[in-house]
Design an enzyme around this catalytic site. Structure first.
Site, PDB file in Angstrom:
ATOM      1  N   CYS A   4       0.853  -1.201   0.000  1.00 29.49           N
ATOM      2  CA  CYS A   4       0.000   0.000   0.000  1.00 29.49           C
ATOM      3  C   CYS A   4       0.885   1.246   0.000  1.00 29.49           C
ATOM      4  CB  CYS A   4      -0.918  -0.007   1.221  1.00 29.49           C
ATOM      5  SG  CYS A   4      -1.801   1.554   1.450  1.00 29.49           S
ATOM      6  N   CYS A   7       0.522   3.272   3.264  1.00 27.69           N
ATOM      7  CA  CYS A   7       1.197   2.609   4.385  1.00 27.69           C
ATOM      8  C   CYS A   7       2.709   2.845   4.279  1.00 27.69           C
ATOM      9  CB  CYS A   7       0.882   1.114   4.407  1.00 27.69           C
ATOM     10  SG  CYS A   7      -0.752   0.708   5.072  1.00 27.69           S
ATOM     11  N   ASN A  87     -13.006  10.456  -1.764  1.00 27.22           N
ATOM     12  CA  ASN A  87     -13.414   9.662  -2.922  1.00 27.22           C
ATOM     13  C   ASN A  87     -13.499   8.206  -2.464  1.00 27.22           C
ATOM     14  OD1 ASN A  87     -13.353  11.885  -4.680  1.00 27.22           O
ATOM     15  ND2 ASN A  87     -11.152  11.653  -4.989  1.00 27.22           N
ATOM     16  N   HIS A 100      -8.366   8.232   2.911  1.00 23.72           N
ATOM     17  CA  HIS A 100      -7.727   9.553   3.005  1.00 23.72           C
ATOM     18  C   HIS A 100      -8.748  10.627   2.707  1.00 23.72           C
ATOM     19  CE1 HIS A 100      -7.309   8.051  -1.133  1.00 23.72           C
ATOM     20  NE2 HIS A 100      -7.467   9.311  -1.526  1.00 23.72           N
TER      21      HIS A 100
END
Ligand code: AMP
Ligand code: ZN
Length: 114
Positions: A4, A7, A87, A100
């Site tokens: 990710c 991450c 989103n 996020h």
């Protein structure tokens, strides 16, 4: 999650222009800004979407919202106005599946967004 992107920003493996960091969140400038101020606030803990974050860890979700307000104040857009955007899903433009919020401001923002 090792594969990710966000991450990896949390761990420091990928560099970012960090504007705020706590035990629960990291806030950093979007690499492709769509407004004069465009900061992403993410939870340290990995969840794919904002809704999943909220369901799994409401405390971390609240920390993301509070940090977004703090970022707006730090960036000088709290008074002029700013937008928080989550989103959710590819059809809505989500490209990074680590929750996020986009904190955007510093220019007039049209409504509704496209
Ligand atoms: P979204 O399309 O809502 O998933 O938002 C992902 C955002 O991450 C986009 O606005 C990208 O410009 C931004 N982004 C992608 N890679 C990076 C990176 N390495 N550092 C900062 N922002 C990034
Ligand atoms: Zn992640």
């Amino acid at each position: 999650m090792t594969d990710c992107l966000f991450c990896s920003i949390v761990s420091g493996a990928i560099p970012a222009d960090v504007v705020l960091r706590t035990d629960e969140v990291v806030a950093f400038r979007d690499i492709n800004p769509a407004a004069p101020v465009h900061v992403l606030v993410i939870p340290v803990e990995h969840h794919a979407t904002a809704a999943e974050l909220g369901a799994a860890n409401p405390v971390a979700a609240a920390a993301v919202l509070a940090a977004a307000g703090e970022v707006a104040a730090l960036e000088g857009i709290a008074e002029s106005g700013y937008r928080m955007v989550f989103n959710s899903g590819a059809g809505a433009g989500q490209t990074v599946f680590h929750a996020h919020v986009h904190v955007m401001g510093g220019r007039d923002l049209t409504w509704p967004p496209g």
